[in-house]
Design a protein around this motif. Structure first.
Motif, PDB file in Angstrom:
ATOM      1  N   UNK A  94      13.195  -3.361  -0.491  1.00 33.34           N
ATOM      2  CA  UNK A  94      12.971  -3.203   0.936  1.00 33.34           C
ATOM      3  C   UNK A  94      12.533  -1.768   1.234  1.00 33.34           C
ATOM      4  N   UNK A  95      11.776  -1.596   2.301  1.00 34.01           N
ATOM      5  CA  UNK A  95      11.338  -0.278   2.758  1.00 34.01           C
ATOM      6  C   UNK A  95      12.460   0.321   3.592  1.00 34.01           C
ATOM      7  N   UNK A  96      13.079   1.394   3.105  1.00 36.12           N
ATOM      8  CA  UNK A  96      14.221   1.997   3.789  1.00 36.12           C
ATOM      9  C   UNK A  96      13.834   2.530   5.176  1.00 36.12           C
ATOM     10  N   UNK A 106       0.836  -1.204   0.000  1.00 36.23           N
ATOM     11  CA  UNK A 106       0.000   0.000   0.000  1.00 36.23           C
ATOM     12  C   UNK A 106       0.873   1.257   0.000  1.00 36.23           C
ATOM     13  N   UNK A 107       0.407   2.293  -0.650  1.00 35.05           N
ATOM     14  CA  UNK A 107       1.096   3.579  -0.697  1.00 35.05           C
ATOM     15  C   UNK A 107       0.134   4.674  -0.242  1.00 35.05           C
ATOM     16  N   UNK A 108       0.663   5.753   0.286  1.00 34.51           N
ATOM     17  CA  UNK A 108      -0.134   6.906   0.701  1.00 34.51           C
ATOM     18  C   UNK A 108      -1.253   6.499   1.642  1.00 34.51           C
ATOM     19  N   UNK A 109      -0.894   5.739   2.674  1.00 37.85           N
ATOM     20  CA  UNK A 109      -1.866   5.332   3.673  1.00 37.85           C
ATOM     21  C   UNK A 109      -2.911   4.367   3.148  1.00 37.85           C
ATOM     22  N   UNK A 110      -2.588   3.658   2.069  1.00 37.26           N
ATOM     23  CA  UNK A 110      -3.510   2.687   1.499  1.00 37.26           C
ATOM     24  C   UNK A 110      -4.399   3.248   0.403  1.00 37.26           C
ATOM     25  N   UNK A 111      -4.198   4.526   0.026  1.00 38.15           N
ATOM     26  CA  UNK A 111      -5.018   5.122  -1.031  1.00 38.15           C
ATOM     27  C   UNK A 111      -4.833   4.396  -2.359  1.00 38.15           C
TER      28      UNK A 111
END
Length: 41
Positions: free
Chosen positions: A25-27, A10-15
Motif C-alpha cells: 500500500x502507498x503510505x 508509476x514512480x517519480x511522476x511517471x518517469x
C-alpha cells in the motif's frame, strides 16, 4: 512471492514504473509523508 498478483505503479511522476505486489500500500494514502529531499530545480 511466486504466483502473487501484482500491479504496475508509476514512480517519480511517471518517469519510471515497476510492479509491486497488490498487498503493498502507498503510505501517503494513510498519513502525510514529509519531503526531506528538497527540490533541485
Amino acid at each position: 512471492m511466486a504466483g502473487e498478483s501484482s500491479t504496475r505503479r508509476p514512480l517519480f511522476g511517471g518517469a519510471i514504473s515497476t510492479a509491486f505486489p497488490v498487498r503493498f500500500q502507498d503510505v501517503s494514502n494513510i498519513r502525510e509523508v514529509p519531503d526531506h529531499q528538497g527540490s533541485s530545480r
